[in-house]
Design an enzyme around this catalytic site. Structure first.
Site, mmCIF file in Angstrom:
data_model
loop_
_atom_site.group_PDB
_atom_site.id
_atom_site.type_symbol
_atom_site.label_atom_id
_atom_site.label_comp_id
_atom_site.label_asym_id
_atom_site.label_seq_id
_atom_site.Cartn_x
_atom_site.Cartn_y
_atom_site.Cartn_z
ATOM 1 N N GLU A 71 0.903 -1.260 0.071
ATOM 2 C CA GLU A 71 -0.098 -0.046 -0.244
ATOM 3 C C GLU A 71 0.740 1.163 -0.014
ATOM 4 O O GLU A 71 0.181 2.796 0.491
ATOM 5 C CB GLU A 71 -0.865 -0.159 0.766
ATOM 6 C CG GLU A 71 -2.064 0.219 1.047
ATOM 7 C CD GLU A 71 -3.012 -0.225 -0.059
ATOM 8 O OE1 GLU A 71 -3.125 0.026 -0.931
ATOM 9 O OE2 GLU A 71 -3.876 -1.248 0.163
ATOM 10 N N HIS A 89 -3.096 2.848 8.277
ATOM 11 C CA HIS A 89 -3.845 2.024 7.436
ATOM 12 C C HIS A 89 -3.806 0.941 8.353
ATOM 13 O O HIS A 89 -3.680 0.186 8.278
ATOM 14 C CB HIS A 89 -3.547 1.770 5.842
ATOM 15 C CG HIS A 89 -4.122 1.224 5.576
ATOM 16 N ND1 HIS A 89 -5.537 1.047 5.135
ATOM 17 C CD2 HIS A 89 -3.948 -0.662 4.770
ATOM 18 C CE1 HIS A 89 -6.193 -0.390 4.611
ATOM 19 N NE2 HIS A 89 -4.719 -0.907 4.328
ATOM 20 N N HIS A 91 -7.372 -2.483 8.977
ATOM 21 C CA HIS A 91 -8.356 -3.387 8.776
ATOM 22 C C HIS A 91 -9.097 -4.092 9.698
ATOM 23 O O HIS A 91 -9.978 -4.668 9.579
ATOM 24 C CB HIS A 91 -8.216 -4.451 7.587
ATOM 25 C CG HIS A 91 -7.132 -5.104 6.871
ATOM 26 N ND1 HIS A 91 -6.568 -5.491 5.867
ATOM 27 C CD2 HIS A 91 -7.089 -3.671 5.844
ATOM 28 C CE1 HIS A 91 -6.184 -5.022 4.562
ATOM 29 N NE2 HIS A 91 -5.731 -4.186 4.739
ATOM 30 N N HIS A 151 -12.535 -2.066 2.420
ATOM 31 C CA HIS A 151 -11.247 -2.484 2.898
ATOM 32 C C HIS A 151 -11.215 -2.515 3.864
ATOM 33 O O HIS A 151 -10.367 -3.162 4.731
ATOM 34 C CB HIS A 151 -10.167 -1.596 1.839
ATOM 35 C CG HIS A 151 -8.723 -1.821 1.825
ATOM 36 N ND1 HIS A 151 -8.512 -1.374 1.011
ATOM 37 C CD2 HIS A 151 -8.270 -2.572 2.275
ATOM 38 C CE1 HIS A 151 -6.660 -2.031 0.858
ATOM 39 N NE2 HIS A 151 -6.712 -2.055 2.467
HETATM 40 ZN ZN LIG Z 1 -5.225 -2.755 3.197
#
Ligand SMILES: [Zn+2]
Length: 211
Positions: A71, A89, A91, A151
């Site tokens: 990412e 980031h 999940h 996501h």
């Molecule tokens: Zn991700």
């Protein structure tokens, strides 16, 4: 703490708090034209400073034997468009629930203002692609957080600590909203109510001192 040591510290905390599982989620922190980022394929609680890659803002690998997180293009796109110095980031469960069911997280609590008010859900695109990076950059505009359709979530900060706290707040706001839906219809704060909060925060009343 060096940039790479910070990645290890906050990576460990992200796992401890259940914001990520397995090798999902990634963090980065920027200094000048260099960005230290978590490596691809390593659980965030198993990091050591020397295995964390360093890339430049154009995406060239500068240090490290492992590949940077898949990412990384999204991180670099956000750095290019904002003055962020760190990005988280994950999940996380409630963030991902909102990101799979809604187009935005409505402000049901005034602390949403700390992230810029309404949190937008960036349009879906395959992970790691320039399309996803562009969608996230657009959804983040003027804000400290965005959700990524089907996501997860992403937050920014002036420091990694700030970006990490923004991720915790984003997850808390999503949890309040999602759990609220199972009890009733969560009331959404109006612009007027939110503006009154901003006004109050800018002009806090001083307690009179007893003489
Ligand atoms: Zn991700």
């Amino acid at each position: 703490m060096s940039l790479r040591e910070q990645l290890c510290e906050y990576g460990r905390r992200a796992v401890e708090l259940g914001l990520v599982i397995g090798t999902s989620g990634n963090l980065s922190v920027r200094e000048g034209d260099l960005v230290a980022v978590t490596p691809s394929g390593v659980a965030l609680d198993r990091l050591t400073p020397e295995i964390c890659p360093v890339v430049d803002v154009e995406g060239y690998l500068v240090e490290g034997d492992l590949q940077p997180s898949s990412e990384t293009p999204m991180h670099l796109a956000v750095y290019a468009a904002t003055d962020a110095r760190a990005i988280v980031h994950t999940h996380s469960v409630f963030g991902t629930i909102v990101a799979t069911t809604m187009t935005e997280l409505p402000p049901v609590h005034y602390n949403a203002l700390l992230l810029g008010g309404v949190v937008k859900v960036a349009e879906y695109a395959t992970y790691g692609t320039p399309e996803l990076a562009a969608n996230v950059r657009a959804a983040m505009e003027g804000k400290k957080a965005a959700l990524m359709a089907n996501h997860g979530g992403v937050t920014v900060g002036a420091t990694l600590e700030e970006a990490f706290e923004a991720t915790r707040l984003l997850e808390w706001l999503c949890e309040v909203y999602v759990r609220g839906l199972s009890v009733g219809k969560p009331a959404i704060l109006t612009n007027e109510q939110l503006n009154a909060v901003i006004e109050r925060a800018l002009n806090p009343p001083a307690f009179p001192r007893r003489l």
